[in-house]
Structures are given as C-alpha cells and as structure tokens.
Design a protein around this motif. Structure first.
Motif, PDB file in Angstrom:
ATOM      1  N   UNK B 106       5.100  10.927   5.893  1.00  7.84           N
ATOM      2  CA  UNK B 106       4.606  12.097   5.082  1.00  7.84           C
ATOM      3  C   UNK B 106       4.549  10.194   3.134  1.00  7.84           C
ATOM      4  N   UNK B 107       5.715   9.287   3.674  1.00  6.89           N
ATOM      5  CA  UNK B 107       5.788   8.238   2.593  1.00  6.89           C
ATOM      6  C   UNK B 107       5.118   6.788   3.850  1.00  6.89           C
ATOM      7  N   UNK B 108       5.545   7.038   4.883  1.00 10.51           N
ATOM      8  CA  UNK B 108       4.186   5.839   4.808  1.00 10.51           C
ATOM      9  C   UNK B 108       3.500   6.365   5.602  1.00 10.51           C
ATOM     10  N   UNK B 109       2.512   7.372   5.235  1.00  8.99           N
ATOM     11  CA  UNK B 109       1.107   7.845   5.411  1.00  8.99           C
ATOM     12  C   UNK B 109       0.399   6.594   5.339  1.00  8.99           C
ATOM     13  N   UNK B 110       0.821   5.926   4.272  1.00  7.86           N
ATOM     14  CA  UNK B 110      -0.122   4.867   4.137  1.00  7.86           C
ATOM     15  C   UNK B 110      -0.283   3.447   5.017  1.00  7.86           C
ATOM     16  N   UNK B 120      -8.348  -0.511  -4.665  1.00  5.80           N
ATOM     17  CA  UNK B 120      -9.395   0.808  -4.173  1.00  5.80           C
ATOM     18  C   UNK B 120      -9.238   1.816  -2.836  1.00  5.80           C
ATOM     19  N   UNK B 121      -8.450   0.233  -1.860  1.00  7.24           N
ATOM     20  CA  UNK B 121      -8.106   1.095  -0.814  1.00  7.24           C
ATOM     21  C   UNK B 121      -6.753   2.296  -0.984  1.00  7.24           C
ATOM     22  N   UNK B 122      -6.258   2.478  -2.161  1.00  7.53           N
ATOM     23  CA  UNK B 122      -4.949   3.292  -1.926  1.00  7.53           C
ATOM     24  C   UNK B 122      -5.477   4.065  -2.665  1.00  7.53           C
ATOM     25  N   UNK B 123      -6.365   4.484  -3.634  1.00 12.49           N
ATOM     26  CA  UNK B 123      -6.622   5.205  -4.498  1.00 12.49           C
ATOM     27  C   UNK B 123      -8.021   6.156  -3.129  1.00 12.49           C
ATOM     28  N   UNK B 124      -7.929   5.883  -2.108  1.00 15.96           N
ATOM     29  CA  UNK B 124      -9.065   6.212  -1.433  1.00 15.96           C
ATOM     30  C   UNK B 124      -7.949   7.060  -0.660  1.00 15.96           C
ATOM     31  N   UNK B 199       3.051  -1.437   1.295  1.00 18.44           N
ATOM     32  CA  UNK B 199       2.230  -0.275   0.590  1.00 18.44           C
ATOM     33  C   UNK B 199       3.094  -0.638  -1.005  1.00 18.44           C
ATOM     34  N   UNK B 200       2.422  -1.460  -1.498  1.00 18.61           N
ATOM     35  CA  UNK B 200       3.228  -1.868  -2.787  1.00 18.61           C
ATOM     36  C   UNK B 200       3.043  -0.503  -4.358  1.00 18.61           C
ATOM     37  N   UNK B 201       1.951  -0.561  -3.411  1.00 19.99           N
ATOM     38  CA  UNK B 201       1.471   0.067  -4.800  1.00 19.99           C
ATOM     39  C   UNK B 201       1.922   1.865  -5.355  1.00 19.99           C
ATOM     40  N   UNK B 236       1.575  -9.646  -6.510  1.00 21.81           N
ATOM     41  CA  UNK B 236       0.469  -9.508  -6.898  1.00 21.81           C
ATOM     42  C   UNK B 236      -0.237  -8.179  -6.998  1.00 21.81           C
ATOM     43  N   UNK B 237       0.654  -7.305  -6.451  1.00 26.59           N
ATOM     44  CA  UNK B 237       0.050  -5.890  -6.818  1.00 26.59           C
ATOM     45  C   UNK B 237       0.091  -4.801  -8.269  1.00 26.59           C
ATOM     46  N   UNK B 238       1.479  -5.676  -8.822  1.00 31.16           N
ATOM     47  CA  UNK B 238       1.702  -5.706 -10.168  1.00 31.16           C
ATOM     48  C   UNK B 238       0.544  -6.035 -11.418  1.00 31.16           C
ATOM     49  N   UNK B 239      -0.009  -6.646 -10.892  1.00 27.83           N
ATOM     50  CA  UNK B 239      -0.648  -7.920 -11.606  1.00 27.83           C
ATOM     51  C   UNK B 239      -1.557  -6.819 -11.028  1.00 27.83           C
ATOM     52  N   UNK B 240      -2.561  -6.502 -10.322  1.00 22.69           N
ATOM     53  CA  UNK B 240      -3.711  -5.685 -10.352  1.00 22.69           C
ATOM     54  C   UNK B 240      -3.612  -4.850 -11.037  1.00 22.69           C
ATOM     55  N   UNK B 241      -2.837  -4.153 -10.733  1.00 21.30           N
ATOM     56  CA  UNK B 241      -2.129  -2.615 -11.654  1.00 21.30           C
ATOM     57  C   UNK B 241      -2.184  -2.400 -12.864  1.00 21.30           C
ATOM     58  N   UNK B 242      -1.811  -3.810 -13.695  1.00 24.95           N
ATOM     59  CA  UNK B 242      -1.443  -3.809 -15.218  1.00 24.95           C
ATOM     60  C   UNK B 242      -3.205  -3.924 -15.166  1.00 24.95           C
ATOM     61  N   UNK B 243      -3.740  -4.992 -15.091  1.00 25.42           N
ATOM     62  CA  UNK B 243      -5.077  -5.201 -15.059  1.00 25.42           C
ATOM     63  C   UNK B 243      -6.010  -3.836 -15.067  1.00 25.42           C
TER      64      UNK B 243
END
Lengths: 150, 525
Positions: B106-110, B120-124, B199-201, B236-243
């Motif tokens: 469940x948690x490790x599904x991705x 994009x991959x995360x949202x997909x 899976x940082x997001x 890197x993930x935080x920067x992209x998510x903030x952007x």
C-alpha cells in the motif's frame, strides 16, 4: 592547505547566509564542514557572536555530535558500518582488516553505526559513496583504487 | 523507432552494488549499437539480492534482469534484452516475481516503479490524490480519517497518529509545526531511506495533509547525515513541489490555492542516534545538543520552539496519502487486533533474500525469514533474530510463529519497532551482541539521566565479568546485571536507556550458554 583568509571568508559567508534561520547552528556547522572538511576551532568565536550564544554552547554542540570534526581529515573518509546487521555478516573482522590495511595510508578510517544498507551487509562508504557486501578483497581493491587516484 | 525504456535503480543500496556503473555501460552500449533508449533511474523494488535490477518496458509489461554487473551488459544487448530477450539473468515479468507478488504493498505501491523525483510520474500513479481529497474535507474530517484508519506511529512507539494530530489541531498558537523524524538509526532498518530516496513526494504529501489538518504552516524533515542520497532526493523533490504549488505559498494563495501555506525544509542530523528520540530531535533542530527533554509537556502542545508540533516518522506520514485517497476503511481493513494496516518490513543481516516486504499485520517471523528471506546468506541455521532495532529483543524460535502485532508481541517481550529484522546464523555469540547493546548505549547516550549514562558502561563491565571472569562469581554477576537492567528500564528518561536492557536480557534468557551459564539457569523474561 586552505589559507587562513579562505577559512575566514568561508565562515563569514556561511554566517551571513544562514544566521537568520531558526535554529541556525547545525546548518552553519554543516556548511562550514562541507566546505572546509572540518569545523576549525577558530570558527567558534565568530559563530557564537553571530548567533548570540556563548562559546561554550557552540563548542558543546560541536563536540556532542559525532559527525563534526575539528581537524581536517586525512585523505578520503572511509566509514565501515559496525552495527548489528553488518556484524551478522562479519563486519568486526572487516573492521580489524581495514584498521590494519589503512595504517600508514592516506585515509581517515571511521566506524559508523548504520548506513541503511542492511540487506547487503557488510557495508561501508568512501566519501559518502556507498559500497555493499564488502569482502576483505574488495576492501583492498577499493583502497588500492584510492591510492591510485591520489 | 520509439525509444525503449530501460530502468536502472538509483536507490543507494543499488548504487552500493554498482547501479551507476551499470547505467553508464547501458547508455554507452546503446549509443554504440544505435539503439534509441530512454534510461530511467527508478527507485528499488526492494529485492536487494537482485540489485542492480535492470528492467525493460515491453508490450507484456516490465521485464527484469538481475543482478546485473557492468560486464553483463554487452551480453544482454546481444540477446536483445531491450526487447525482453531471454538471458540467464532474466527474471521474467517483474510483477510476477513471487517475492513481490505475495506482498501487500500500500505504502510502497510506487516503489521501484516510478522516477522518484518526477512529479508527473507521481501523479500518474495516484500521487497527490490524498491531498486533493483532504482539501475537499474540513480539517476535523481529515483528522477523523486518520483516527478511523487506526494508523499508529511506525517509528516504534506505535502511538495512534490521529490522536497526536487532534491535539495539535485543537491547540491555539500563532505558529504550529509538522516535523518528520527521519533519523532512521536502527540497524536493520531502511524503509525510511527507501521512501525518501525512492518516493519522496509520498512523504511530502503526507506531511502536507498533516499541515492542512492541524493548521501548521512550517515543516521540517530531520534526516540523518548518514543518508546523503535521501537528503539530495528530498531537496530536489521539495524544490519541484514548491515550484508546482504543492508546497509553499505560490502567488500568495497557499498550497494548491487552499489559502494555507506550508513551507517545508530538510534539516540534516549529525550522527547522533539519540536524536531519533523525538524531544532530542527537537533540540537538535533548534540548534542545540540532542539532549532528551522531560515529558510533559508533550510536543503536541509544546514542541519545536515551544509551539504545538505534529511529530511522526517517515512511514507514518507516508501512509497517510493512501488513507485519504482510498478512505480510512480501506486501510483499516488490513491487519489484526489494534494493529491496523500494513507495515513495510525490512529483512536484513545474514539473510539470503534480504529486502523490503510490505505485509499486513499478522505475518509471522518465520514467513518473513524463511519464505521471503530464504534463510541465512551463509547457509547455516538461523540462531537468533533481533527485531525492532538495537533496542529490540532477540526473539527465540518459540515465538517465530506468532502473528506480528504490537500488543501480541509486547506480551512475549518482543518489539515490532520500526519493523527491521536482523538475522544471525549459528556463529553468532549472543553475549557479544548483548555487550554491544550496552556499548552502543554508552556511546550514544545523551547523558541527561544517570541510569542510561552510567548504567550502560557498568553493563559492559558486568557482561565482561560474566564472560571472562571467575566462573564461581558468575551467578552473582548475572544477578547484578539483572538489577542494573531493572534500574535502566524503570529509571531512564527515554527509550535509549529504557530499552537497551531488552536485547541484553533476551540474550541472557534465551541463550544462557553463550554467557557460560548452563541451560537450567534459564529464567523467564
């Protein structure tokens, strides 16, 4: 060798950059160590003044955390994991071997308690690059590579 | 000709086994052979004996090869592995590999499927569905979902997450915080590291949901300095998510236009195990020595900088998105007793098939060690298994068939903890491991309370006298060790001193012969 001027300017730049952060001390120490390889004792007074702390408080933090060093490391930093998962796969013997092999070499050998590579023990890192399933032969090979690169 | 997708993990355990070198040779060979490929650096599937595990996207699905070494790559291209060709390292369709297929991810599904830093991959793959759902609910409803899911702190203490959130939500303060305890220092554990790297997001989303539910506008992730790759991936993930507006305060409109801002920052630890204790961690973030605070006040009311603070571990936060996305009942439907949901379990130490196995509570140690783990790497019999990190007990074979759940295990003196399992073969000397537990406590004690600071050093000395001293004095020294452990358990301020006796006493009780004691001396724990 880093010159005194360089050390001073690095410390000043890091302090200007980070002093306003909430809980700025650890980020400041990390930045200084990342750039200079260690936190020079002469930085303590400047940090204390910038953060309105006593020198004792700054010194206390530096000496509390295993990660911070007050002297420049010799050569590459080699960390051998000696926690339980690695112990179950012979990390104590690897540590003894490594201690012998590293003697007189241009490396700083340290114990570390878990690199999070516990399914492929024993593990180690060289300047933060991870290595898993390290046999004595593999250790010797990596050490020889370091020597070549130097 | 469309590009062929080839996946080479960037998880640090895969890197430690040569994944970067393999990726470089694949890129070079593809170029030389004129084969157009897209090289994706995914996270690990968590089957570490097969790393570096190279996957190729085919019409039938992703096909796996492993463990691949740089010198294998030319041969793989020769047999057309980029089209799913047969090779001795071939493992077939990745999803059909037994080890993965039998899990309840469940948690490790991705995990291992996506490019960790691609939004994009995360949202997909269902990413941010939980936050979007949370933003349609009232904060109290979000807290209720977490309460109803039965989610408990996965860091080890197993305190119900929803109750913490509720306390912080109800507290009145100008500034509230969400802090993630990512100081995963327990040997044998790596699920936090995998999550942050792979899976940082998911962690960021879980923390954002906590912020929205409790009214916190600032958050910190406290990551140990031993995890440089995790820190890099998170930053890197935080920067992209903030952007992209998933974090921060884009255009002054808050997270996704919700009106509430949430600023997230990574703070790097500095090699102190006790900073995994939540109050020591708060001190460390505040820029002080990582010395444990006395409780009360609880951090939910007076936490970071004296303000109300939600503190959870990585896996706890990471479990929240799916709870919101699919509903509390979906999650609570897994597990048994008061242990709901799943636990990403880490099988480590002297084991053939070490890795990450996510299962619902109720799985047994024997299943994990034998069915999944395949026994020891050395091929020798399993002698002892330590569960729950350096402060967890050594579990004797009599309890290997007990279903994993917090209460059931506590009743027999075992600890679920952070779900790390360290296997030792029959060459292990339990008196040495017990000595190490005391020694580790002596090295890592914050020094605030006497039972932990002094007791650990006296513990090492006493164990030395038992194993090396005069046999005549042994029973007396054993009694002394038990007394000392009693003082540490009942007199220490936090789990560091309070739980160090667990591995020590379990070793003494279940493996007395390693201490030079005859078996009849065995006493109940």
């Amino acid at each position: 060798m880093t010159s005194n001027n360089q050390v001073q300017s690095t410390i000043r730049r890091v302090l200007d950059d980070k002093r306003g952060m909430p809980g700025a001390l650890l980020p400041i120490l990390h930045d200084i160590q990342d750039e200079l390889g260690h936190v020079p004792p002469e930085a303590v007074a400047d940090i204390a003044e910038a953060l309105n702390l006593s020198r004792a408080e700054v010194h206390g933090v530096i000496s509390y955390y295993h990660h911070f060093r007050t002297e420049a490391p010799k050569g590459a930093v080699v960390q051998v994991c000696r926690a339980e998962a690695c112990q179950s796969c012979g990390s104590e013997a690897l540590w003894e071997h490594a201690s012998k092999q590293a003697k007189g070499q241009n490396v700083t050998l340290e114990s570390v308690y878990c690199l999070g590579l516990c399914a492929t023990a024993p593990s180690m890192s060289i300047n933060d690059k991870p290595y898993a399933r390290v046999s004595h032969a593999r250790f010797d090979h990596l050490l020889a590579q370091l020597k070549e690169a130097a | 000709m469309s590009k062929i997708k080839i996946y080479v993990p960037r998880d640090s355990e895969a890197l430690a086994l040569g994944a970067d070198e393999v990726a470089a040779v694949i890129a070079l060979q593809a170029r030389q052979r004129g084969i157009p490929i897209e090289l994706v650096r995914n996270s690990s599937r968590g089957m570490f004996w097969l790393e570096p595990l190279v996957e190729v996207a085919t019409k039938k699905g992703r096909v796996a090869y492993g463990p691949v070494q740089p010198e294998d790559v030319a041969g793989l291209f020769d047999v057309g592995f980029h089209n799913g060709g047969a090779h001795k390292l071939g493992l077939g369709l990745t999803d059909e590999i037994d080890y993965l297929k039998k899990q309840e991810r469940l948690t490790f599904a991705r995990m291992g499927i996506t490019d960790p830093v691609s939004l994009d991959d995360y949202q997909a793959h269902e990413g941010y569905a939980g936050l979007c759902k949370a933003l349609t609910l009232k904060p109290t409803e979000v807290v209720q979902q977490v309460l109803d899911s039965g989610l408990r702190g996965r860091g080890g203490a197993a305190f119900p997450a929803g109750i913490k959130w509720k306390t912080v939500a109800a507290a009145q303060a100008e500034q509230k915080y969400v802090v993630c305890n990512a100081d995963e220092g327990d040997s044998g554990t790596f699920s936090d590291r995998m999550t942050m790297e792979g899976d940082p997001y998911m962690l960021i989303e879980g923390m954002t949901i906590a912020a929205m539910a409790t009214g916190a506008t600032r958050g910190y992730i406290y990551v140990r300095s031993e995890y440089p790759h995790a820190i890099a991936a998170l930053n890197e993930a935080i920067a992209r998510a903030t952007e992209a507006g998933f974090l921060g305060n884009k255009d002054g409109k808050g997270v996704l236009g919700s009106g509430q801002a949430f600023h997230l920052e990574v703070r790097k630890g500095a090699g102190s195990y006790v900073c995994g204790e939540e109050t020591a961690m708060l001190e460390s973030i505040e820029g002080k020595r990582g010395v444990v605070r006395a409780k009360p006040p609880i951090p939910a009311l007076k936490g970071l900088f004296g303000q109300p603070t939600v503190i959870n571990n990585v896996i706890t936060f990471a479990s929240v998105p799916i709870i919101l996305a699919r509903g509390a009942a979906f999650y609570a439907n897994y597990g048994l007793g008061r242990s709901r949901g799943t636990l990403p379990i880490q099988i480590a130490g002297n084991v053939k098939h070490g890795g990450l196995v996510e299962k619902a509570f109720g799985v047994t140690l024997r299943e994990l060690m034998v069915d999944y783990g395949g026994g020891t790497a050395s091929g020798r019999p399993i002698k002892a298994v330590q569960v729950g990190g350096p402060l967890g007990a050594y579990v004797p074979e009599a309890h290997w068939d007990l279903p994993m759940d917090y209460e059931g295990w506590t009743a027999v003196g075992a600890t679920v903890g952070h779900g790390g399992i360290v296997i030792h073969d029959d060459t292990a000397d339990l008196s040495r491991l017990a000595r190490y537990a005391m020694e580790f406590c002596a090295i890592e004690s914050c020094g605030k309370c006497t039972p932990c600071r002094i007791g650990s050093t006296r513990g090492v000395e006493t164990i030395d006298r038992i194993t090396q001293g005069d046999a005549q004095n042994r029973p007396q020294q054993v009694k002394l060790l038990r007394d000392l452990c009693d003082t540490m358990v009942n007199g220490s301020l936090c789990a560091m001193g309070g739980m160090t006796p667990f591995p020590v006493l379990s070793a003494l009780n279940h493996y007395p012969e390693d201490f030079g004691l005859s078996k009849p001396d065995r006493k109940a724990a």
